[in-house]
Each structure stands twice: as structure tokens, then as C-alpha cells.
Design a protein around this motif. Sequence first.
Motif, PDB file in Angstrom:
ATOM      1  N   HIS A  28       0.966  -1.183  -0.090  1.00 39.21           N
ATOM      2  CA  HIS A  28      -0.120   0.152  -0.106  1.00 39.21           C
ATOM      3  C   HIS A  28       0.891   1.132  -0.049  1.00 39.21           C
ATOM      4  O   HIS A  28       1.513   1.639   1.168  1.00 39.21           O
ATOM      5  CB  HIS A  28      -1.117  -0.175   1.197  1.00 39.21           C
ATOM      6  CG  HIS A  28      -1.785   1.045   1.463  1.00 39.21           C
ATOM      7  ND1 HIS A  28      -3.122   1.031   1.212  1.00 39.21           N
ATOM      8  CD2 HIS A  28      -1.343   2.311   1.931  1.00 39.21           C
ATOM      9  CE1 HIS A  28      -3.757   1.969   1.477  1.00 39.21           C
ATOM     10  NE2 HIS A  28      -2.811   3.081   1.881  1.00 39.21           N
ATOM     11  N   HIS A  30       1.402   5.233  -1.142  1.00 43.05           N
ATOM     12  CA  HIS A  30       0.521   6.418  -1.449  1.00 43.05           C
ATOM     13  C   HIS A  30       1.085   7.015  -2.928  1.00 43.05           C
ATOM     14  O   HIS A  30       2.435   7.043  -2.862  1.00 43.05           O
ATOM     15  CB  HIS A  30       0.534   7.577  -0.401  1.00 43.05           C
ATOM     16  CG  HIS A  30      -0.351   7.090   0.735  1.00 43.05           C
ATOM     17  ND1 HIS A  30      -0.536   7.788   2.021  1.00 43.05           N
ATOM     18  CD2 HIS A  30      -1.030   5.847   1.094  1.00 43.05           C
ATOM     19  CE1 HIS A  30      -1.334   7.112   2.685  1.00 43.05           C
ATOM     20  NE2 HIS A  30      -1.677   6.332   2.297  1.00 43.05           N
ATOM     21  N   GLU A  59      -7.712   9.024   2.948  1.00 42.59           N
ATOM     22  CA  GLU A  59      -8.418   7.406   3.160  1.00 42.59           C
ATOM     23  C   GLU A  59      -9.195   7.376   4.479  1.00 42.59           C
ATOM     24  O   GLU A  59      -9.575   6.384   4.652  1.00 42.59           O
ATOM     25  CB  GLU A  59      -7.260   6.659   3.629  1.00 42.59           C
ATOM     26  CG  GLU A  59      -6.241   6.606   2.184  1.00 42.59           C
ATOM     27  CD  GLU A  59      -5.039   5.710   2.177  1.00 42.59           C
ATOM     28  OE1 GLU A  59      -4.898   5.248   3.444  1.00 42.59           O
ATOM     29  OE2 GLU A  59      -4.698   5.329   1.146  1.00 42.59           O
ATOM     30  N   HIS A 116      -5.679   3.390   7.008  1.00 45.48           N
ATOM     31  CA  HIS A 116      -5.517   3.318   5.307  1.00 45.48           C
ATOM     32  C   HIS A 116      -6.630   2.672   4.987  1.00 45.48           C
ATOM     33  O   HIS A 116      -7.141   1.602   5.274  1.00 45.48           O
ATOM     34  CB  HIS A 116      -4.263   2.385   5.132  1.00 45.48           C
ATOM     35  CG  HIS A 116      -2.907   3.127   5.467  1.00 45.48           C
ATOM     36  ND1 HIS A 116      -2.262   4.209   4.926  1.00 45.48           N
ATOM     37  CD2 HIS A 116      -2.246   3.102   6.585  1.00 45.48           C
ATOM     38  CE1 HIS A 116      -1.194   4.585   5.586  1.00 45.48           C
ATOM     39  NE2 HIS A 116      -1.005   4.202   6.521  1.00 45.48           N
TER      40      HIS A 116
HETATM   41 ZN   LIG Z   1      -2.771   4.667   3.130  1.00 46.55          ZN
END
Ligand SMILES: [Zn+2]
Length: 174
Positions: A28, A30, A59, A116
Motif C-alpha cells: 500500500h 501512496h 483515506e 489506510h
Molecule cells: Zn494509506
Amino acid sequence: MNASPFSCLLAAACLLPVPALAGPPGAHVHGAARLQVAVDGSTLNLQLETPLASLVGFEHAPRTAQQKQALQAMADRLRQANEIFTPTPAARCTLVSVELESPLLQPSPPAGGDGHADLDGSFVFRCDDAAALRDLEVGLFASFPKLRRLDVQVAGPRGQSAARLSPQQRRVSW
Ligand SMILES: [Zn+2]
């Protein structure tokens, strides 16, 4: 304003291990996203997996009308997938379905978690002449300027390949 790709690295709330530039599958990150392209008979299947930060810049559950609107606009844009993904024109592909999944697209987004959130998109095209299918132009960068990198994996009739797309390199060929 929220979370540039770099502010996340510094934020105390950002507890995910920060992968190196080539993160492991499922990472994950960004500003980045992943796309799996599968050609199966006359079907072109696209699976997008992206942090929401790469699309809308936040998020968490939307707190303002502006954030709600940003999420809605993102979903509306992705549902127009035939304007975002352009398969080889000679293959004459038409969009048949779009599915979007994200905790923040639910009527009452859950609070909490690790802070997240991802979006998963499934886009299916049917192609009249799939043998002519040789490439895909991806317009995500123009619609979502926070996205800087797209790692693409292709599973096609001639095997598997991988590519990294960017605002300067928007086409993957196979
Ligand atoms: Zn994130």
C-alpha cells in the motif's frame, strides 16, 4: 490539504512498513497503484488495486461535503472506464461491467482501522477482435494527478509481462 506521498512517510499514524521503490505485491504505497491485465478469449479483464490516497488524497471517512463529493466524483469517473482505459482500437472492445469496492464507498464508512483504505476496481471489456489486442493506454494519471506510478502485470495469450507506467508512460504493450 492531506497526505502528499511524502508527508505520509513522516506521519506518526503511518505505521505500515515503507517499502522500497519496488514494493512487494499488495504493498500500500501512496501515489502508486497496481493493475492486473488479463486477456482471456474475447474478454479483457482489468483489476485495479489502489490506495485511496492515490486517487482522492485521503483515506479516512469523509468529514466534509467536499470530501464526500471527491469520493463520489472518483467513483463516477472510474465507472466511465471506457474513457480511462483505451485498449487497441482495432480490437473493438466495449466496456461491459465495472465494479468498485472500497470501505469508503459504503453508505456509512467504518471508522478506525489502521487509517489506510484501498479501492479495488474490476473492469471488464468484451472485444470483437481480441487477436488484435496488443496494448492498453491508461488515462488514470490525467484523472487522478496524485497517482504517479502504476505497476502493471499482464497475462495475455503470449504469456506474462510486467511494466511500470507513469504520467509520462501511459501505455502498456504485450
Ligand atoms: Zn494509506
